[in-house]
Motif scaffolding. Structure first.
Motif, PDB file in Angstrom:
ATOM      1  N   ASP A 171       0.776  -1.194   0.060  1.00  0.00           N
ATOM      2  CA  ASP A 171       0.134  -0.062   0.031  1.00  0.00           C
ATOM      3  C   ASP A 171       0.904   1.248   0.009  1.00  0.00           C
ATOM      4  O   ASP A 171       2.017   1.216   0.458  1.00  0.00           O
ATOM      5  CB  ASP A 171      -0.775  -0.171   1.360  1.00  0.00           C
ATOM      6  N   ALA A 172       0.340   2.282  -0.630  1.00  0.00           N
ATOM      7  CA  ALA A 172       1.293   3.615  -0.635  1.00  0.00           C
ATOM      8  C   ALA A 172       1.251   4.355   0.754  1.00  0.00           C
ATOM      9  O   ALA A 172       0.373   4.208   1.737  1.00  0.00           O
ATOM     10  CB  ALA A 172       0.563   4.718  -1.461  1.00  0.00           C
ATOM     11  N   VAL A 173       2.347   4.720   1.068  1.00  0.00           N
ATOM     12  CA  VAL A 173       2.921   5.420   2.243  1.00  0.00           C
ATOM     13  C   VAL A 173       2.969   6.807   1.996  1.00  0.00           C
ATOM     14  O   VAL A 173       3.972   7.190   1.166  1.00  0.00           O
ATOM     15  CB  VAL A 173       4.000   4.811   2.743  1.00  0.00           C
ATOM     16  N   PRO A 174       2.317   7.773   2.448  1.00  0.00           N
ATOM     17  CA  PRO A 174       2.387   9.306   2.101  1.00  0.00           C
ATOM     18  C   PRO A 174       3.602   9.580   2.538  1.00  0.00           C
ATOM     19  O   PRO A 174       4.216   9.259   3.548  1.00  0.00           O
ATOM     20  CB  PRO A 174       1.228   9.784   3.012  1.00  0.00           C
ATOM     21  N   HIS A 175       3.884  10.666   1.616  1.00  0.00           N
ATOM     22  CA  HIS A 175       5.199  11.243   1.769  1.00  0.00           C
ATOM     23  C   HIS A 175       5.226  11.967   3.200  1.00  0.00           C
ATOM     24  O   HIS A 175       6.568  11.840   3.808  1.00  0.00           O
ATOM     25  CB  HIS A 175       5.367  12.548   0.774  1.00  0.00           C
ATOM     26  N   ASP A 176       4.322  12.677   3.445  1.00  0.00           N
ATOM     27  CA  ASP A 176       4.214  13.468   5.031  1.00  0.00           C
ATOM     28  C   ASP A 176       4.580  12.345   5.964  1.00  0.00           C
ATOM     29  O   ASP A 176       5.095  12.713   7.020  1.00  0.00           O
ATOM     30  CB  ASP A 176       2.845  14.084   5.147  1.00  0.00           C
ATOM     31  N   GLU A 177       3.877  11.151   6.079  1.00  0.00           N
ATOM     32  CA  GLU A 177       4.059  10.151   6.944  1.00  0.00           C
ATOM     33  C   GLU A 177       5.533   9.687   7.115  1.00  0.00           C
ATOM     34  O   GLU A 177       5.799   9.370   8.183  1.00  0.00           O
ATOM     35  CB  GLU A 177       3.238   8.995   6.718  1.00  0.00           C
ATOM     36  N   THR A 191      11.053  19.143   1.823  1.00  0.00           N
ATOM     37  CA  THR A 191      12.225  18.875   1.650  1.00  0.00           C
ATOM     38  C   THR A 191      12.448  17.844   0.574  1.00  0.00           C
ATOM     39  O   THR A 191      11.578  17.015   0.279  1.00  0.00           O
ATOM     40  CB  THR A 191      12.862  18.273   2.849  1.00  0.00           C
ATOM     41  N   SER A 192      13.608  17.703  -0.015  1.00  0.00           N
ATOM     42  CA  SER A 192      14.042  16.582  -0.827  1.00  0.00           C
ATOM     43  C   SER A 192      14.576  15.310  -0.385  1.00  0.00           C
ATOM     44  O   SER A 192      14.835  14.396  -0.846  1.00  0.00           O
ATOM     45  CB  SER A 192      14.905  16.982  -2.028  1.00  0.00           C
ATOM     46  N   ALA A 193      14.567  15.499   1.047  1.00  0.00           N
ATOM     47  CA  ALA A 193      15.200  14.263   1.660  1.00  0.00           C
ATOM     48  C   ALA A 193      14.340  12.909   1.448  1.00  0.00           C
ATOM     49  O   ALA A 193      15.250  12.046   1.307  1.00  0.00           O
ATOM     50  CB  ALA A 193      15.229  14.628   3.314  1.00  0.00           C
ATOM     51  N   VAL A 194      13.254  12.899   1.434  1.00  0.00           N
ATOM     52  CA  VAL A 194      12.476  11.556   1.314  1.00  0.00           C
ATOM     53  C   VAL A 194      12.847  11.056  -0.154  1.00  0.00           C
ATOM     54  O   VAL A 194      13.352   9.943  -0.319  1.00  0.00           O
ATOM     55  CB  VAL A 194      11.046  11.801   1.478  1.00  0.00           C
ATOM     56  N   ARG A 195      12.911  11.861  -1.038  1.00  0.00           N
ATOM     57  CA  ARG A 195      13.111  11.672  -2.614  1.00  0.00           C
ATOM     58  C   ARG A 195      14.525  11.160  -2.788  1.00  0.00           C
ATOM     59  O   ARG A 195      14.788  10.024  -3.492  1.00  0.00           O
ATOM     60  CB  ARG A 195      12.917  12.721  -3.547  1.00  0.00           C
ATOM     61  N   ALA A 196      15.345  11.934  -2.182  1.00  0.00           N
ATOM     62  CA  ALA A 196      16.824  11.553  -2.273  1.00  0.00           C
ATOM     63  C   ALA A 196      17.217  10.015  -1.592  1.00  0.00           C
ATOM     64  O   ALA A 196      17.808   9.241  -2.014  1.00  0.00           O
ATOM     65  CB  ALA A 196      17.778  12.345  -1.419  1.00  0.00           C
ATOM     66  N   LEU A 212       7.809   2.439  -6.038  1.00  0.00           N
ATOM     67  CA  LEU A 212       7.169   3.341  -7.011  1.00  0.00           C
ATOM     68  C   LEU A 212       6.734   4.686  -6.342  1.00  0.00           C
ATOM     69  O   LEU A 212       6.415   4.700  -5.261  1.00  0.00           O
ATOM     70  CB  LEU A 212       5.828   2.641  -7.760  1.00  0.00           C
ATOM     71  N   ALA A 213       6.844   5.551  -7.079  1.00  0.00           N
ATOM     72  CA  ALA A 213       6.326   7.029  -6.465  1.00  0.00           C
ATOM     73  C   ALA A 213       4.719   6.866  -7.083  1.00  0.00           C
ATOM     74  O   ALA A 213       4.403   6.834  -8.280  1.00  0.00           O
ATOM     75  CB  ALA A 213       6.981   8.300  -7.147  1.00  0.00           C
ATOM     76  N   ASP A 214       3.724   7.082  -5.992  1.00  0.00           N
ATOM     77  CA  ASP A 214       2.515   6.601  -6.401  1.00  0.00           C
ATOM     78  C   ASP A 214       1.996   8.287  -6.363  1.00  0.00           C
ATOM     79  O   ASP A 214       1.488   8.729  -5.269  1.00  0.00           O
ATOM     80  CB  ASP A 214       1.732   6.022  -5.188  1.00  0.00           C
ATOM     81  N   ALA A 215       1.718   8.755  -7.718  1.00  0.00           N
ATOM     82  CA  ALA A 215       1.359  10.101  -7.715  1.00  0.00           C
ATOM     83  C   ALA A 215       0.125  10.700  -6.695  1.00  0.00           C
ATOM     84  O   ALA A 215      -0.646  10.000  -6.669  1.00  0.00           O
ATOM     85  CB  ALA A 215       1.093  10.431  -9.264  1.00  0.00           C
ATOM     86  N   GLY A 216       0.384  11.648  -5.993  1.00  0.00           N
ATOM     87  CA  GLY A 216      -0.414  11.989  -5.075  1.00  0.00           C
ATOM     88  C   GLY A 216      -0.810  11.080  -3.920  1.00  0.00           C
ATOM     89  O   GLY A 216      -1.524  11.310  -2.794  1.00  0.00           O
ATOM     90  N   HIS A 217      -0.038  10.062  -3.718  1.00  0.00           N
ATOM     91  CA  HIS A 217      -0.209   9.247  -2.467  1.00  0.00           C
ATOM     92  C   HIS A 217       1.178   9.101  -1.789  1.00  0.00           C
ATOM     93  O   HIS A 217       0.956   8.613  -0.660  1.00  0.00           O
ATOM     94  CB  HIS A 217      -0.745   7.963  -2.941  1.00  0.00           C
TER      95      HIS A 217
END
Length: 223
Positions: A171-177, A191-196, A212-217
């Motif tokens: 399941d998708a885990v939100p960026h903010d989480e 921040t770009s910390a998560v993406r990096a 996978l980056a789940d757009a919006g999720h």
């Protein structure tokens, strides 16, 4: 709680297909294995809620599969199917093999669904120290990660991100989480910390498509 996931281990193709089709119509996610060794391998790679296990499987019998899976920290609930429906067979399956339930063939499909749902509703199992997903193994106690047997060295942040994604089970885990649970509430959510960190993880795990980056999720594991 997400949709229940069931593995049907049955070598009779017509019966296996009928069971799988019927369960999917009940909004239950289903995979099928045609042999005992395939069923064991799939259970090691995927966290199934319930395993519908025929006792008379080729390569490795259902009895052998049941014994081996019971050695896992967090095995699936096991519903044994068999043509032998005597009381002695039921006692053997439940007490000696460690099955959670036992159903003799031929059976009524409605009863099969009811038993599967009952097993899936039982008290949730304690979180396993070892998580598995698509060839990935993560030991939360030892803080070790392997990819198909190959050890992977991760930083604490990389380990924490991967652990949260594996705990989500696809399941998708939100960026903010991820920001909140892996870093802290004071970190700028832009921040770009998560993406990096995700980028480094993809490289170390050797598969850029595994996360996978789940757009919006947010982010999720595939496979």
């Amino acid at each position: 709680m997400g949709r229940m996931r069931v593995l049907v281990a049955e070598d009779h193709q017509v019966l296996a297909r009928a069971i799988a089709t019927g369960l999917r119509r009940q909004s239950i996610a289903v995979d099928v294995a045609a042999s005992g060794d395939e069923a064991e391998r799939m259970c090691l790679l995927t966290d199934y809620d319930v395993l519908v296990l025929d006792r008379d499987l080729p390569v490795m019998t259902g009895d052998e599969v049941c014994r081996k899976l019971r050695e896992l920290v967090d095995p699936p609930r096991i519903l044994m199917l068999t043509s032998a429906g005597s009381l002695e067979d039921k006692v053997y399956g439940l007490e000696r093999l460690g099955a959670d339930d036992y159903l003799a063939k031929p059976f009524d499909f409605a009863e099969l669904v009811a038993r599967i749902r009952t097993l899936g509703r039982r008290v949730p199992k304690a979180p396993a120290d070892v998580l598995r997903h698509a060839g990935l193994t993560l030991d939360r106690t030892r803080r070790e990660v392997t990819v198909r047997g190959r050890a992977v060295e991760l930083t604490p942040k990389e380990f924490a991100v991967l652990r949260r994604l594996m705990e989500a089970g696809g399941d998708a885990v939100p960026h903010d989480e991820l920001v909140r649970t892996v870093w802290d509430e004071h970190l700028d959510p832009r921040t770009s910390a998560v993406r990096a960190t995700i980028s480094r993880l993809r490289g170390k795990l050797g598969d850029p498509h595994l996360i996978l980056a789940d757009a919006g999720h947010g982010y999720r594991l595939c496979g």
